[in-house]
Design a protein around this motif. Structure first.
Motif, mmCIF file in Angstrom:
data_model
loop_
_atom_site.group_PDB
_atom_site.id
_atom_site.type_symbol
_atom_site.label_atom_id
_atom_site.label_comp_id
_atom_site.label_asym_id
_atom_site.label_seq_id
_atom_site.Cartn_x
_atom_site.Cartn_y
_atom_site.Cartn_z
ATOM 1 N N ASP A 1 -65.849 -3.336 33.222
ATOM 2 C CA ASP A 1 -65.718 -1.881 33.254
ATOM 3 C C ASP A 1 -64.285 -1.467 33.615
ATOM 4 O OD1 ASP A 1 -67.138 0.814 33.272
ATOM 5 O OD2 ASP A 1 -66.088 0.807 35.197
ATOM 6 N N GLU A 2 -63.711 -2.152 34.601
ATOM 7 C CA GLU A 2 -62.325 -1.833 34.985
ATOM 8 C C GLU A 2 -61.366 -2.096 33.822
ATOM 9 O OE1 GLU A 2 -60.852 -3.724 38.518
ATOM 10 O OE2 GLU A 2 -61.782 -2.241 39.814
ATOM 11 N N LEU A 3 -61.595 -3.194 33.131
ATOM 12 C CA LEU A 3 -60.698 -3.523 32.015
ATOM 13 C C LEU A 3 -60.781 -2.476 30.911
ATOM 14 C CD1 LEU A 3 -61.191 -7.390 31.947
ATOM 15 C CD2 LEU A 3 -59.029 -6.193 32.386
ATOM 16 N N LYS A 4 -61.978 -1.939 30.715
ATOM 17 C CA LYS A 4 -62.159 -0.883 29.718
ATOM 18 C C LYS A 4 -61.364 0.360 30.121
ATOM 19 C CE LYS A 4 -66.001 1.476 29.019
ATOM 20 N NZ LYS A 4 -67.423 1.438 29.404
ATOM 21 N N GLU A 5 -61.482 0.740 31.388
ATOM 22 C CA GLU A 5 -60.747 1.911 31.885
ATOM 23 C C GLU A 5 -59.236 1.671 31.816
ATOM 24 O OE1 GLU A 5 -62.031 4.813 33.549
ATOM 25 O OE2 GLU A 5 -64.028 4.239 32.847
ATOM 26 N N TYR A 6 -58.864 0.440 32.112
ATOM 27 C CA TYR A 6 -57.457 0.060 32.138
ATOM 28 C C TYR A 6 -56.858 0.188 30.745
ATOM 29 C CZ TYR A 6 -53.510 -3.273 32.791
ATOM 30 O OH TYR A 6 -52.303 -3.888 32.847
ATOM 31 N N SER A 7 -57.644 -0.209 29.753
ATOM 32 C CA SER A 7 -57.117 -0.108 28.391
ATOM 33 C C SER A 7 -56.957 1.363 27.984
ATOM 34 C CB SER A 7 -57.993 -0.872 27.392
ATOM 35 O OG SER A 7 -59.265 -0.286 27.360
ATOM 36 N N ASN A 8 -57.682 2.266 28.672
ATOM 37 C CA ASN A 8 -57.460 3.705 28.465
ATOM 38 C C ASN A 8 -56.331 4.211 29.373
ATOM 39 O OD1 ASN A 8 -59.723 3.699 26.823
ATOM 40 N ND2 ASN A 8 -61.081 4.378 28.465
ATOM 41 N N HIS A 9 -55.640 3.260 30.024
ATOM 42 C CA HIS A 9 -54.534 3.583 30.927
ATOM 43 C C HIS A 9 -54.955 4.430 32.117
ATOM 44 C CE1 HIS A 9 -51.747 1.677 28.266
ATOM 45 N NE2 HIS A 9 -52.348 2.288 27.272
ATOM 46 N N GLU A 10 -56.163 4.233 32.623
ATOM 47 C CA GLU A 10 -56.564 4.982 33.806
ATOM 48 C C GLU A 10 -57.257 4.094 34.819
ATOM 49 O OE1 GLU A 10 -58.256 8.806 34.033
ATOM 50 O OE2 GLU A 10 -56.152 9.327 33.850
ATOM 51 N N THR A 11 -56.563 3.780 35.896
ATOM 52 C CA THR A 11 -57.256 3.165 37.018
ATOM 53 C C THR A 11 -57.757 4.323 37.884
ATOM 54 O OG1 THR A 11 -55.310 3.132 38.423
ATOM 55 C CG2 THR A 11 -55.644 1.200 37.008
ATOM 56 N N ARG A 12 -58.557 3.986 38.894
ATOM 57 C CA ARG A 12 -59.039 5.034 39.806
ATOM 58 C C ARG A 12 -57.850 5.767 40.455
ATOM 59 N NH1 ARG A 12 -62.819 8.796 40.998
ATOM 60 N NH2 ARG A 12 -62.493 9.437 43.146
ATOM 61 N N GLY A 13 -56.830 5.028 40.830
ATOM 62 C CA GLY A 13 -55.656 5.645 41.457
ATOM 63 C C GLY A 13 -55.006 6.672 40.544
ATOM 64 N N GLU A 14 -55.003 6.369 39.259
ATOM 65 C CA GLU A 14 -54.413 7.304 38.305
ATOM 66 C C GLU A 14 -55.286 8.554 38.122
ATOM 67 O OE1 GLU A 14 -51.815 4.109 35.720
ATOM 68 O OE2 GLU A 14 -53.975 3.995 35.772
ATOM 69 N N GLN A 15 -56.604 8.350 38.150
ATOM 70 C CA GLN A 15 -57.503 9.525 38.097
ATOM 71 C C GLN A 15 -57.291 10.399 39.335
ATOM 72 O OE1 GLN A 15 -61.434 7.813 37.904
ATOM 73 N NE2 GLN A 15 -61.092 6.921 35.873
ATOM 74 N N VAL A 16 -57.191 9.717 40.490
ATOM 75 C CA VAL A 16 -57.028 10.447 41.750
ATOM 76 C C VAL A 16 -55.717 11.242 41.748
ATOM 77 C CG1 VAL A 16 -56.556 10.086 44.224
ATOM 78 C CG2 VAL A 16 -58.523 8.983 43.161
ATOM 79 N N LYS A 17 -54.693 10.673 41.142
ATOM 80 C CA LYS A 17 -53.410 11.375 41.048
ATOM 81 C C LYS A 17 -53.583 12.734 40.362
ATOM 82 C CE LYS A 17 -48.946 9.181 41.025
ATOM 83 N NZ LYS A 17 -47.909 8.451 40.310
ATOM 84 N N LYS A 18 -54.373 12.753 39.297
ATOM 85 C CA LYS A 18 -54.622 14.017 38.574
ATOM 86 C C LYS A 18 -55.397 14.999 39.452
ATOM 87 C CE LYS A 18 -54.871 12.221 33.846
ATOM 88 N NZ LYS A 18 -55.882 11.814 32.846
ATOM 89 N N THR A 19 -56.464 14.490 40.093
ATOM 90 C CA THR A 19 -57.260 15.358 40.972
ATOM 91 C C THR A 19 -56.378 15.923 42.073
ATOM 92 O OG1 THR A 19 -59.178 13.963 40.564
ATOM 93 C CG2 THR A 19 -59.308 15.412 42.464
ATOM 94 N N GLU A 20 -55.508 15.058 42.606
ATOM 95 C CA GLU A 20 -54.640 15.503 43.690
ATOM 96 C C GLU A 20 -53.686 16.606 43.223
ATOM 97 O OE1 GLU A 20 -52.889 12.498 46.743
ATOM 98 O OE2 GLU A 20 -51.229 13.615 45.866
ATOM 99 N N ALA A 21 -53.146 16.441 42.013
ATOM 100 C CA ALA A 21 -52.236 17.463 41.477
ATOM 101 C C ALA A 21 -52.962 18.803 41.335
ATOM 102 C CB ALA A 21 -51.668 17.008 40.139
ATOM 103 N N GLU A 22 -54.216 18.737 40.831
ATOM 104 C CA GLU A 22 -55.037 19.960 40.706
ATOM 105 C C GLU A 22 -55.240 20.604 42.078
ATOM 106 O OE1 GLU A 22 -59.121 19.665 39.107
ATOM 107 O OE2 GLU A 22 -58.321 18.151 37.716
ATOM 108 N N LEU A 23 -55.585 19.758 43.053
ATOM 109 C CA LEU A 23 -55.855 20.275 44.394
ATOM 110 C C LEU A 23 -54.635 20.954 44.986
ATOM 111 C CD1 LEU A 23 -58.026 17.395 45.899
ATOM 112 C CD2 LEU A 23 -58.712 19.781 45.655
#
Ligand code: NAD
Ligand code: G6P
Ligand code: MN
Ligand code: MN
Length: 438
Positions: A271-293
């Motif tokens: 599952d992680e490798l699938k997300e990684y190939s979409n260029h999104e680790t959890r840290g990268e998702q969190v970065k977006k949420t943080e910017a929104e916040l």
């Protein structure tokens, strides 16, 4: 009046913490709240700080809210120091996730090689904080939330010798809420009794109802039977990929979300490798949420915690942190799950190590509730994990390369061979700026 100092004050979680403190204004009489960050975090600190001031004002409270990038200015006379900092920021987390993944191993904030490096970066900083606390606020309680929370707490108690420490995590409370949901019972009436034992992000629990009946087996079936997949939602930061049901049933205890990395490593990695190939680790998702916040926090009208914060994995963290402070301050003797010294609570583990267990929180700190022993299926992984944590903490304190390699070799999520050393070396180079001890 009480003085609280929060280190890592620029965190997007700070409004959650402050909401929790405001909710308990009749139980904790706060005079001063200090938010501390570092120069690099100054902008975040100022945005969050202004938002916190609005929240306090909207609640009609006269707390003095102070912001600083010099923790020595904040610490004198503190009663409680809470820690929620991230050394190296989310960029370091993303490297912790990506580097192991690039070698076909789990890349995670608190587990595997990523968790080890988060400990390596964080432990020298927390030990420096303790040095300042010894000088400036020798009677303060340290309420640590900084990950890897269990290992950081062990370092503080064992090497920093700061006994007045409580380590926290929001996973247990999340599972308590889920049990109420499954049972259709009212949380406010405390209809259920929970007993947790293990380590941070590596614990198991049992549950009873008011009639004295154990409902653990029922909860395991309801939550984990394959046909019930997706019925109940766990932690926001971990995918609810199904466990192997019969193995969980055999445990006879409820696992925590993080056990997925150990029990179903193959699925989690794919599952992680699938997300990684979409260029999104959890840290990268969190970065977006943080910017929104932070965009929301900038709004001079906003004076309450926005809904978007619930996208983060740390939901309910303030309930845990604030309740611990309240329970110590008022000797409430509330039953909570915390990281604290074992002292024989789990007899399968050393007396002086830190464990995460149900405890009564008194004015003199947590009194862990006796657990006893685990059966072999849990005892083995638990003893390995604790020994691994101890090696990691020792390596973090000493900077000993052999000890670091030992920790890597012991960790079940890291492949063994020349690759173990290659991964360690690559991560040592990537983290050089944050590892004064190596
Ligand atoms: P974040 O990246 O927003 O970091 C918070 C702040 O720490 C930043 O503003 C940063 O500038 C600051 N900081 C970095 N080094 C510092 C230092 N030496 N002194 C003071 N401040 C410093 O992180 P976040 O996502 O808000 O998470 C904060 C921490 O809390 C992390 O360690 C995270 O793993 C942990 N966390 C723990 C739990 C739990 O269950 N225990 C839950 C959620 C988050
Ligand atoms: C849970 C864990 C925390 C962890 C967080 C990550 O709350 O208990 O220890 O830090 O999830 O959430 P995030 O939104 O940063 O991925
Ligand atoms: Mn590589
Ligand atoms: Mn946690």
């Amino acid at each position: 009046k009480i003085k609280i100092v929060t280190i890592g004050g620029g965190s997007s979680y700070t409004p959650e913490l402050v909401e929790g403190l405001i909710k308990r204004k009749n139980e904790i009489d706060i005079g001063e709240l200090w938010l501390v960050d570092i120069q690099e975090g100054k902008e975040k600190l100022e945005i969050v700080g202004a938002m916190v001031k609005r929240m306090v004002k909207a609640a009609g409270l006269d707390w003095k809210v102070n912001l600083t990038v010099d923790r020595r200015e904040a610490l004198p006379g503190a009663d409680y120091v809470t820690t929620q900092f991230r050394v190296g920021s989310l960029n370091a987390r993303i490297r912790d996730e990506r580097i192991p993944l690039s070698h076909g191993m789990i890349g995670q904030e608190t587990n595997g090689a990523g968790g080890i490096f988060k400990a390596f970066r964080t432990i020298p900083v927390i030990l420096d904080i303790i040095k300042d606390m010894k000088e400036l606020c020798p009677n303060a309680w340290l309420v640590n939330f900084t990950n890897p929370s269990g290992m950081v707490t062990e370092a503080v108690i064992k090497y920093g010798k700061w006994e007045k420490t409580v380590g926290l995590c929001n996973v247990p409370i999340r599972y308590e809420k889920m049990s109420y949901e499954v049972m259709g019972l009212d949380e406010a009436n405390q209809e259920l009794y929970f007993k947790f034992a293990g380590l941070n992000h590596f614990h198991w629990h049992r549950v009873w109802n008011r009639k004295g009946e154990e409902v653990t087996k029922y909860l395991i079936e309801e939550i984990y039977k394959p046909e019930n997949k997706g019925k109940y939602v766990g932690m926001k930061n971990i995918k609810d990929i199904p466990f192997n049901y019969e193995q969980i049933a055999d445990l006879g205890m409820l696992p925590c979300s993080y056990h997925r990395y150990y029990y179903i490593t193959d699925e989690m990695l794919k599952d992680e490798l699938k997300e990684y190939s979409n260029h999104e680790t959890r840290g990268e998702q969190v970065k977006k949420t943080e910017a929104e916040l932070f965009e929301l926090y900038k709004d001079p009208q906003l004076d309450y915690k926005p809904e978007q914060l619930s996208k983060r994995g740390g939901a309910y963290y303030s309930d845990v942190a604030c309740e611990v402070i309240c329970s110590i301050q008022n000797d409430k003797r509330v039953n909570m799950v915390v990281s604290t010294v074992n002292n024989g609570t789990i007899i399968d583990l050393p007396y002086d190590c830190v464990v995460e267990v149900s405890s009564m929180i008194t004015s003199h700190g947590p009194e862990p509730i006796n657990w006893g022993s685990f059966e072999a299926g849990i005892r083995g992984p638990l003893q390995l994990q604790k020994s691994f944590e101890q090696c990691t903490v020792e390596a973090a304190v000493t900077g000993d390369y052999g000890k670091a390699l030992q920790a890597f070799t012991m960790n079940p999520l890291i492949l063994k061979g020349k690759i173990t050393k290659d991964l360690l070396n690559e991560m040592l180079i990537a983290n050089k700026a944050y590892l004064p001890q190596f």
